[in-house]
Each structure stands twice: as C-alpha cells, then as structure tokens.
Write a protein that holds these residues in place. Structure first.
Motif, short mmCIF file in Angstrom:
data_model
loop_
_atom_site.label_atom_id
_atom_site.label_comp_id
_atom_site.label_asym_id
_atom_site.label_seq_id
_atom_site.Cartn_x
_atom_site.Cartn_y
_atom_site.Cartn_z
N HIS A 143 0.88 -1.17 0.00
CA HIS A 143 0.00 0.00 0.00
C HIS A 143 0.91 1.22 0.00
O HIS A 143 2.13 1.09 -0.14
CB HIS A 143 -0.91 -0.07 1.23
CG HIS A 143 -2.00 0.97 1.26
ND1 HIS A 143 -2.79 1.25 0.16
CD2 HIS A 143 -2.42 1.79 2.24
CE1 HIS A 143 -3.65 2.20 0.49
NE2 HIS A 143 -3.44 2.56 1.74
N ARG A 144 0.34 2.41 0.19
CA ARG A 144 1.17 3.62 0.12
C ARG A 144 2.12 3.78 1.30
O ARG A 144 2.95 4.69 1.29
CB ARG A 144 0.27 4.86 -0.01
CG ARG A 144 -0.67 4.80 -1.22
CD ARG A 144 -1.28 6.16 -1.52
NE ARG A 144 -1.95 6.71 -0.38
CZ ARG A 144 -3.22 6.43 -0.04
NH1 ARG A 144 -3.94 5.60 -0.79
NH2 ARG A 144 -3.78 6.97 1.01
N VAL A 215 -2.85 -3.15 -2.76
CA VAL A 215 -3.04 -3.34 -4.19
C VAL A 215 -3.33 -4.82 -4.42
O VAL A 215 -3.18 -5.64 -3.52
CB VAL A 215 -1.75 -2.99 -5.00
CG1 VAL A 215 -1.44 -1.51 -4.94
CG2 VAL A 215 -0.57 -3.80 -4.53
N ASN A 240 -13.43 2.37 -11.51
CA ASN A 240 -12.33 3.15 -10.94
C ASN A 240 -11.04 2.33 -10.83
O ASN A 240 -10.25 2.53 -9.91
CB ASN A 240 -12.72 3.70 -9.56
CG ASN A 240 -13.57 4.95 -9.68
OD1 ASN A 240 -13.05 6.01 -10.01
ND2 ASN A 240 -14.86 4.82 -9.43
N ALA A 242 -8.37 2.43 -12.56
CA ALA A 242 -7.15 3.24 -12.66
C ALA A 242 -6.87 3.92 -11.33
O ALA A 242 -5.73 3.99 -10.86
CB ALA A 242 -7.30 4.28 -13.77
N ARG A 243 -7.93 4.42 -10.70
CA ARG A 243 -7.77 5.07 -9.40
C ARG A 243 -7.29 4.06 -8.35
O ARG A 243 -6.50 4.39 -7.47
CB ARG A 243 -9.09 5.70 -8.97
CG ARG A 243 -9.05 6.36 -7.60
CD ARG A 243 -10.34 7.12 -7.32
NE ARG A 243 -10.43 8.29 -8.15
CZ ARG A 243 -9.99 9.51 -7.77
NH1 ARG A 243 -9.44 9.69 -6.58
NH2 ARG A 243 -10.10 10.54 -8.58
N ARG A 245 -5.37 1.50 -8.85
CA ARG A 245 -3.92 1.32 -9.07
C ARG A 245 -3.15 2.49 -8.48
O ARG A 245 -2.18 2.33 -7.78
CB ARG A 245 -3.62 1.23 -10.57
CG ARG A 245 -3.21 -0.16 -11.04
CD ARG A 245 -2.65 -0.17 -12.47
NE ARG A 245 -3.40 0.67 -13.41
CZ ARG A 245 -4.54 0.28 -14.02
NH1 ARG A 245 -5.05 -0.91 -13.79
NH2 ARG A 245 -5.15 1.10 -14.85
N LYS A 246 -3.65 3.71 -8.79
CA LYS A 246 -2.94 4.92 -8.39
C LYS A 246 -2.87 5.07 -6.86
O LYS A 246 -1.85 5.46 -6.32
CB LYS A 246 -3.68 6.13 -9.01
CG LYS A 246 -2.90 7.42 -8.95
CD LYS A 246 -3.69 8.59 -9.53
CE LYS A 246 -3.31 9.88 -8.83
NZ LYS A 246 -4.39 10.86 -8.83
N THR A 247 -3.96 4.74 -6.20
CA THR A 247 -4.00 4.91 -4.74
C THR A 247 -3.58 3.64 -4.01
O THR A 247 -3.64 3.57 -2.79
CB THR A 247 -5.43 5.31 -4.28
OG1 THR A 247 -6.34 4.30 -4.74
CG2 THR A 247 -5.84 6.66 -4.87
N GLN A 248 -3.15 2.63 -4.79
CA GLN A 248 -2.71 1.35 -4.23
C GLN A 248 -3.81 0.68 -3.40
O GLN A 248 -3.57 0.25 -2.27
CB GLN A 248 -1.39 1.51 -3.47
CG GLN A 248 -0.32 2.11 -4.38
CD GLN A 248 1.10 1.90 -3.86
OE1 GLN A 248 1.37 1.03 -3.04
NE2 GLN A 248 2.03 2.69 -4.37
N HIS A 249 -4.98 0.64 -4.01
CA HIS A 249 -6.09 -0.12 -3.46
C HIS A 249 -6.47 -1.23 -4.45
O HIS A 249 -5.88 -1.33 -5.53
CB HIS A 249 -7.30 0.79 -3.20
CG HIS A 249 -7.15 1.64 -1.97
ND1 HIS A 249 -7.07 1.10 -0.72
CD2 HIS A 249 -7.06 2.99 -1.80
CE1 HIS A 249 -6.95 2.08 0.18
NE2 HIS A 249 -6.93 3.23 -0.45
#
Lengths: 304, 304
Positions: A143-144, A215, A240, A242-243, A245-249
């Motif tokens: 995750h982030r 992720v 969502n 793409a979102r 992936r971007k936010t590592q969910h």
C-alpha cells in the motif's frame, strides 16, 4: 463448535460517511477478542456491538493511516475511565508507539493499566501472537505505506469422544480428557481399546485472513490458501480501476481473483470508497469471479 | 433576522454512550460557522448536520481533555482529503499545538491547507476573535485543567429602513444603505429628513455563552449577564453533588443558579454523565430554579 466470529465495526474507507464507519473489526476466538484496526469512533461501535470490553487484550493495526488508528486514543482513554487494569497490547508498526506515547502521557496520565507496544515489521511474514487457542501471522501487503494483513489460525482442538463408547467400556471421568487428547484406553482386564475406536476426529482448525489496505497482490494467495474466510479490501469497482492502481487499493474483481486463486471458502469485501452509494455493483463484480462473496457491513457478524 | 443558531453535535461527558456523543457544537452567525470543542466522531456528526464544511474556519477548544478534542485529527485529515484550501484556525491552550503538530506531520503530510494555531490563555478574559459579524471572548472557568468558555457576541446590525418613507420621499436606491447606517436624507428641495423618521431601530445584538467544563463559579455571572442563550454544563444531578465538586463539574441546579444570577434569557444544559439513562431529572432540578431551561441533545438546533 467453539466460537470463531468476525464482527465488522467499520468497513468504510478513508473518507467517513453516514453509511460506513472507519475500519475496525473484532475477531472472537473462543471468547477471546482481538481487534483489527481502530478508526475514529471505534469505541462507540464496539459498545454498540455489546461485546465485552474486558475480553479485548490485543489490538492489531494494519498500517498507520488515520482511518485505521485514530480511534486508539479514545478507546484507551475510555478503558482508563472504566478502571481497566489488564495490560492492553498493541501490535503495530513501531512508528505508532512514537506517535502515541506523548499523547498517552498528556491525555492518559495515571492510566490504571499498561499499554504495551509490540513492533511489527510489515514486510516480514511472521507469527506475532500465539496462545493455546490461536496464532496470528502477518501478511505482508503493498500500500502507500508499510502495511500488513493478519492471518488468524485456530489451534487444533481435541478429538470428540464417542458417548456410546464411554458407556460401553464404562470409562471413568478422569480418562475423558486424556482420551480426547489421543490416549488409548486400557480396560480393567487389560484390554487395550485404540483411540480411533473411542473418538471422532476433531473439527479441522479454522482460519481467517484480513487483507486491507493493499493493491492486487497475487503473491499472498500462497499464504492464505484455503482459509475459511478472507476479508479483502475492495475500495473500488471496475469503473475506478485506474484510481485503484494509483491509490494502491484493490477493485472488487481483484479481491475476488485473490479469493479464487487462494481457494478460500468465503470472501467478504469491504473498505468501500465513499463514492459508492450502494455497494451492490461491487458485489456483482466480485461474484462474477468468486460466487461465495458477501459485502461487509456495520454490525455484521460472520461465524466461521 | 440573520442567522444565529447553535447546533449541538455532542453533549455527553467523558464516557461516550450510545445516546450522547462527545462534546462539540457549531455556532452559525450569519452563515459563518464556528466550532466549539471537537470530541471523537465530530466529523461524522458534522456531516449528519448537513452544515457546509467549507463555512467552518475557526475552532475553539475549551480545554484539553480527550472528550473535547480527540476528533480534531480526523476532522483535519478529512478536510485534507476534501481538498480544502482555506486556512483552518484553532484557538486553544498552547499545549494543543505541541501535541497535534507531530501528528499532523505524520498523518497529514502534504495537507493542502494551513492549520493555524492561536494560543489561548484560559485564565484571562479577552477577545480572541473579532470580525464584522461577531466577536468571541474567553470566559475563564475552573476545572481540573486550564479551561475557558466562550462568549459569542453578534455585532450591531444596521437600522431597518421604513418602506413607507422610501415611497413618501422617493428615496433613490443608492441612499438606502447610507440611511440604514444612520445618515439623514436631504430631499431635492433641500429639506432634511432626520434618520429617526426614516428607520426603525436595529434588532439588539444577540449573544451566546458556552460554559463547559466547570465547577459552579458565581463570578462568571457578571461577564455573561443578560446573554440570550447560555449553555452550561450539568454533568450531574443533586444525587451526585459531592461527585460534581470532586470532579470539578456542576450540577443541573448550579447551572440554573448561574442562569438566574446572570439574568440570561434561556439556559440549555448538557455534558451529561453516562450514569443518567434519562436526563429529565436534571431538567426538573434546573427548571425548579430557572424555568427557561432546556436539555441539550444531539441534532438539536437552537435559534437565537
């Protein structure tokens, strides 16, 4: 069968809504309560659950985002007011101790119990808790920030003794537990009755895996293979991706793919983004891949 | 009349219950929102109130007990996620900044707005906020730690212009505001119409005093004399008068005595101890002394 229940106290994501609370769950293994994550308001949701506060001694924090730990101070402070004396163990990334210690010193001066911090290395897969009833193992996630899930495994239980055999061989009371634990029985006239004849096999030990936040991470399937219940975050739907992936969910479909690959028995998805007014779309996307999926919800209890 | 509303978000005391939230209120003065105290869960209760988050720029914290400030981190963190850009001003004892700063650095790194701390000296009576619509003054209180209440005073409004006079003298539009603000009107033929003839006097400025947490403190009556609404804590009833003294809280009767002495127009009592299943007993004890008393409650809005 002895208790192995999951109580969902909160299954929303970072932005709290009126429908979902911040993350927190209680795992009840044979009347010992374990908390996973402790978002803001958890103490009130725990009270609503009517679970007994004094059965909770261990809290596991997956990662240090606020929606997973902002409820700790209120919970600890309330335990103090309720005159708790038993130690409270918090298993978390070592940074949590650094952040909480000054707050505890200021707000909870004279607390009648000890808060014991147990540092976790979220990158490592290891057993961080172990007793007669259960063990808890970390599941390294991505995750982030450093994050891990938790794998609860029940300890094997004793075999069940056959009532008819007790009567048949007039087995005395003191032998019952020994037989349950595997001993043979020798009758008064020296005849050995093998254990297999006296018992049914125990129920297979049960297991629960909590994977949030993360992720899509196929490598975890090996560790959680065959668990009875998997909680996997499904913050987003395919709309969502793409979102996610971007936010590592993860998306609901990705959670389902993990469940399928890991051959788990049941999947419960949660950590829902505030943007979904109704999570049915997430459920459908997951069920298309893994039919034994259900939606988490506040006040939901799942018995394993 | 312009808005001057009090929204009770939480009116329980330290131990949260399923009936009452931790302390928090919103004061709406002419569509500017001011928060007083911010117990755990306040952001969710604020959302439930449907008040607009972006109208809130100032938060006043009476004292640093957890039930009055544990909700700040969640609120600030959520404002960040909602991409707030306006400064958020927190008026509190200087210790709050010391406690919150490391948490903000860790949990709210990259916050898109500034959190500006304004230190309060709770022992001193002083104006800590002032704008065109209202001022806020501290009310030194006595509790187990440095504590102050807050006195909100609306600024005087302009006089009301008399419609019939506008028509009678054919007063042009550009003169209206000048007359409202006190000017006389000179007609085309040089006749001076005095302002008193053109206007009704403005509504008298309204005021609200928040006094929590505190022992019974008769010296505050001078400062809050004649306020339109007084919120005074009434943690206990007469059955727990000794406990009130010991924990430096007030009883409902003491709150009423303050209201009576200060000749306030209305009293609302709150900060109820968890031990009261029903606060009617507190209401009755207060009303026996000061009839214009009401009970605070979650989601209650009081218009002044």
């Amino acid at each position: 069968m002895e208790k192995f229940d999951i109580h969902i106290l909160g299954c929303g994501s970072a932005l709290p809504t009126l429908r979902h609370n911040a993350s927190s769950q209680i795992v009840n293994v044979r009347e010992k309560l374990f908390m996973i994550d402790c978002g803001e308001g958890t103490q009130v949701h725990l009270r609503r659950s009517r679970l007994r506060f004094n059965r909770l001694n261990h809290i596991f924090i997956s990662h240090l985002h606020g929606d997973h730990c902002f409820g700790l101070m209120g919970l600890i402070s309330t335990f103090g007011m309720l005159e708790r004396t038993a130690q409270l163990h918090i298993h978390a990334h070592p940074e949590l101790e650094r952040i909480l210690k000054p707050q505890l010193a200021f707000f909870c001066n004279g607390l009648p119990f000890d808060v014991v911090f147990h540092p976790i290395d979220p990158a490592k897969r290891e057993i961080i808790y172990d007793d007669r009833s259960a063990s808890v193992e970390t599941i390294p996630l991505k995750h982030r920030m450093p994050t891990c899930g938790f794998l609860f495994r029940e300890k094997p239980t004793a075999n069940h003794i056959r009532r008819d055999m007790i009567d048949c061989y007039e087995i005395p009371l003191y032998m019952i537990n020994r037989i349950k634990n595997g001993e043979d029985y020798v009758t008064a006239d020296g005849k050995v009755i093998p254990n297999e004849k006296l018992t049914f096999p125990a129920d297979p030990p049960r297991s629960y895996a909590y994977c949030s936040d993360t992720v899509y991470l196929p490598r975890i399937t090996e560790q959680i293979e065959g668990v009875d219940l998997l909680f996997h975050e499904a913050t987003f739907g395919e709309d969502n991706a793409a979102r996610a992936r971007k936010t590592q969910h993860s998306t609901a479909a990705q959670a389902a793919r993990i469940a399928l690959e890991a051959k788990v028995k049941r999947l419960v998805i949660g950590h829902f983004s505030a943007r979904y007014e109704d999570e049915k779309v997430l459920l459908e996307e997951a069920k298309a891949i893994f039919p034994h999926t259900m939606l988490a919800n506040e006040n939901l209890t799942i018995s394993i």
